[in-house]
Design a protein around this motif. Structure first.
Motif, PDB file in Angstrom:
ATOM      1  N   LEU A 371      31.578  36.959  57.662  1.00 10.44           N
ATOM      2  CA  LEU A 371      30.651  37.336  56.591  1.00 10.44           C
ATOM      3  C   LEU A 371      29.512  36.326  56.442  1.00 10.44           C
ATOM      4  N   ALA A 372      29.852  35.045  56.372  1.00 11.42           N
ATOM      5  CA  ALA A 372      28.819  34.026  56.112  1.00 11.42           C
ATOM      6  C   ALA A 372      27.805  33.951  57.256  1.00 11.42           C
ATOM      7  N   SER A 373      28.277  33.906  58.505  1.00  8.63           N
ATOM      8  CA  SER A 373      27.353  33.762  59.643  1.00  8.63           C
ATOM      9  C   SER A 373      26.557  35.035  59.876  1.00  8.63           C
ATOM     10  N   ASN A 374      27.202  36.180  59.687  1.00  7.80           N
ATOM     11  CA  ASN A 374      26.495  37.445  59.921  1.00  7.80           C
ATOM     12  C   ASN A 374      25.409  37.632  58.866  1.00  7.80           C
ATOM     13  N   ASN A 375      25.759  37.389  57.634  1.00  6.15           N
ATOM     14  CA  ASN A 375      24.784  37.513  56.555  1.00  6.15           C
ATOM     15  C   ASN A 375      23.650  36.507  56.759  1.00  6.15           C
ATOM     16  N   GLY A 376      24.015  35.281  57.107  1.00  2.00           N
ATOM     17  CA  GLY A 376      23.004  34.245  57.335  1.00  2.00           C
ATOM     18  C   GLY A 376      22.075  34.624  58.472  1.00  2.00           C
ATOM     19  N   GLY A 377      22.659  35.131  59.569  1.00  2.00           N
ATOM     20  CA  GLY A 377      21.859  35.521  60.736  1.00  2.00           C
ATOM     21  C   GLY A 377      20.906  36.662  60.408  1.00  2.00           C
ATOM     22  N   TRP A 378      21.403  37.634  59.664  1.00  7.79           N
ATOM     23  CA  TRP A 378      20.556  38.786  59.318  1.00  7.79           C
ATOM     24  C   TRP A 378      19.452  38.388  58.344  1.00  7.79           C
ATOM     25  N   GLN A 379      19.804  37.563  57.382  1.00 10.27           N
ATOM     26  CA  GLN A 379      18.765  37.167  56.411  1.00 10.27           C
ATOM     27  C   GLN A 379      17.746  36.233  57.079  1.00 10.27           C
ATOM     28  N   TRP A 380      18.193  35.506  58.096  1.00  8.11           N
ATOM     29  CA  TRP A 380      17.257  34.674  58.862  1.00  8.11           C
ATOM     30  C   TRP A 380      16.246  35.579  59.574  1.00  8.11           C
ATOM     31  N   ALA A 381      16.774  36.587  60.272  1.00 12.24           N
ATOM     32  CA  ALA A 381      15.908  37.480  61.048  1.00 12.24           C
ATOM     33  C   ALA A 381      14.974  38.287  60.145  1.00 12.24           C
ATOM     34  N   ALA A 382      15.463  38.642  58.955  1.00  6.87           N
ATOM     35  CA  ALA A 382      14.666  39.470  58.041  1.00  6.87           C
ATOM     36  C   ALA A 382      13.714  38.632  57.197  1.00  6.87           C
ATOM     37  N   SER A 383      13.767  37.310  57.375  1.00  9.18           N
ATOM     38  CA  SER A 383      12.920  36.376  56.607  1.00  9.18           C
ATOM     39  C   SER A 383      13.231  36.385  55.110  1.00  9.18           C
ATOM     40  N   THR A 384      14.418  36.846  54.754  1.00 14.84           N
ATOM     41  CA  THR A 384      14.783  36.886  53.334  1.00 14.84           C
ATOM     42  C   THR A 384      15.743  35.756  52.965  1.00 14.84           C
ATOM     43  N   GLY A 385      16.188  35.005  53.990  1.00 15.45           N
ATOM     44  CA  GLY A 385      17.256  34.028  53.773  1.00 15.45           C
ATOM     45  C   GLY A 385      16.752  32.618  53.585  1.00 15.45           C
TER      46      GLY A 385
END
Ligand SMILES: Cc1cc2nc3c(=O)[nH]c(=O)nc-3n(C[C@H](O)[C@H](O)[C@H](O)COP(=O)(O)OP(=O)(O)OC[C@H]3O[C@@H](n4cnc5c(N)ncnc54)[C@H](O)[C@@H]3O)c2cc1C
Length: 472
Positions: A371-385
């Protein structure tokens, strides 16, 4: 009075360097090991799920090892809220030991279990095991959480002491295990699941599989920095699922990387620290599970066209590197990190689909889903993280493909329809005009394959994405 402890295994499926197991064996007269196939999690999974099989195989290996100590693993299939108290009754347990899990649902579950055990006068002892530093252990000078990786990493490295990565020597006390006759072990079918292609993929499984992969990677670690971005090359460790399920010990991995030194090992250690960075983000900001880390970007008006999302999921976007990556994911449960970045960026900034849709799809298919890495990776790519890619940095999937799969080796593996195309055409096969002789050859080749024309135009979508972020 004889004390009997129960060690509840969760995402720590090994019999060595195991914090909770070590403490239980040290403190109790006798120890029982147990695992619960949690029906509250299993009920939402597809009937073929590589993760369930990965866990099942890891437990099978643990059971085999335990036979040499004249004992066995106790396995239950049900809701831990009732199964753990039932085991406590059945075996006269005086204390339950487990390693901490930091996902919000797990924290809630453990809270309920702890409370119900307390009523029976049974202790619920939890330990740090899946990370080197947890919760509030790495804070900024002002005492807050870090939301930028580089200073977090600096403090993480400055805090690291030998004892943080020392192994818990379970083997010295393992004879404390209570002798048990062979215990019932449900088959996958009894759990409601069918076999997947996991064993055909020849993925090394269980503790022995984790060890094998790590030994192999140790020989390659010096090249990690140079090789890690090329999906067709064996450049990364492929240890993520083992780290996720604890069939390897994170202390052993970090200890090795830290002591080994050199640019390859340092770069790899950095990746392990990224994992801890995202773990502490989730701990401090559990709202990221539903919302953006940057609140002002929570309601970006993505058009969310279902047919574009469906094409992305199916690996039918007409962008060969994206399609190859998505097919790798659905066919094997793994996707190379460079490709996770490319496909995530493509979904959000080329197809203009909310990152949460992609996050969910990855969560359903990744063997290493965390959960933590997937969410972090997606929010990184989406520029929302936190510490994310700036919104105006948008990967060009064709340039990424030319750079990181120059000879199209990876594309050819997963998009065999294009295997016969020369390197020059494999990254964007449609980009050639039928007006010249070479272009005409490619066009006639494509006409004979099932491969798709691109579903969107990158330049147009890039402009649309920039406007969507800017005008919000
Ligand atoms: C959109 C997206 C989603 C991701 N989802 C997950 C996920 O669900 N589970 C997961 O373990 N990783 C996830 N990652 C991070 C990374 O892609 C994988 O950890 C890596 O590809 C696993 O392969 P490996 O073990 O060979 O990695 P290696 O390169 O050998 O790295 C070693 C370990 O470091 C950790 N790691 C490496 N990169 C990262 C990173 N960027 N963030 C956090 N930890 C990292 C992992 O535990 C990995 O196993 C995601 C990245 C992105 C961009």
């Amino acid at each position: 009075m004889t004390t009997t402890a129960l060690v509840w295994l969760r995402r720590d499926l090994r019999l060595f360097d195991h914090h909770a197991m070590y403490e239980a064996l040290k403190n109790a007269d006798q120890v029982i090991l147990a695992f619960v196939f949690d029906t509250t999690i299993l009920k939402d999974l597809p009937k073929q799920d590589r993760r369930v099989e990965f866990i099942w195989e890891a437990l099978k290996e643990i059971k085999t090892e335990l036979r040499q100590y004249n004992t066995d693993l106790v396995v239950r299939h049900g809701d831990p809220l009732t199964e753990i108290p039932a085991l406590v009754e059945q075996f006269g347990i005086t204390a339950v030991y487990c390693n901490r899990d930091y996902e919000p649902q797990a924290i809630e579950r453990d809270g309920y279990v702890a409370a119900s055990l307390k009523e029976k006068g049974v202790a619920f002892n939890t330990y740090k095991d899946q990370v080197i530093f947890e919760q509030d252990q790495i804070l900024s000078q002002s005492g807050g959480m870090y939301s930028v990786f580089s200073p977090y990493k600096r403090t993480w490295l400055a805090t690291l002491r030998e004892q943080d990565v020392a192994a818990y020597p379970v083997n010295r006390v393992i004879k404390q295990l209570k002798p048990l006759k062979p215990q019932y072990f449900p088959s996958l079918k009894e759990l409601g699941f069918a076999k997947t292609n996991l064993t055909q993929l020849k993925a090394p499984l269980g503790m022995s599989g984790g060890e094998k992969l790590f030994e192999d990677f140790k020989r390659r670690i010096n090249d990690y920095k140079d090789a890690r971005d090329f999906p067709a090359i064996k450049g990364v460790s492929y240890l993520s699922a083992h780290i996720r399920f604890g069939t390897v010990s994170i202390r052993e991995l970090v200890r090795f990387a830290h002591e080994h030194g050199g640019i390859g090992a340092e770069t790899w250690l950095s990746e392990l620290i990224w994992r801890e960075f995202y773990s502490q983000i989730l701990w401090h900001r559990p709202d990221v599970v539903e919302h953006t880390f940057k609140p002002e970007l929570d309601q970006l008006p993505f058009p969310n066209h279902p047919e574009l999302f469906a094409a992305w999921c199916a690996g039918e976007t007409g962008y060969p590197i994206v399609d190859a990556a998505m097919r790798q994911l659905t066919q094997t449960g793994y996707m190379h990190n460079r490709l996770r970045m490319i496909t995530a960026s493509f979904l959000v900034k080329d197809l203009l689909v909310d990152w949460r849709w992609g996050e969910k799809f990855f969560a359903e298919h990744l063997l290493d889903y965390d959960l933590a890495s997937n969410n972090g990776g997606w929010q990184w790519a989406a520029s929302t993280g936190c510490d994310a890619q700036p919104y105006n940095r948008i990967f060009n999937p064709i340039l990424q493909s030319e750079k990181f799969d120059a000879e199209g080796q990876f594309i050819r593996r997963y998009v065999p329809e294009l295997a016969e195309l020369p390197d020059v055409a494999i990254h964007s096969p449609w980009a050639f005009s039928a007006n010249d002789r070479r272009g005409a050859l490619f066009v006639s080749f494509l006409e004979q394959t099932d491969y798709f024309p691109p579903i969107v135009d990158h330049a147009e979508q890039r402009a649309a994405a920039l406007a969507l972020y800017k005008n919000h």
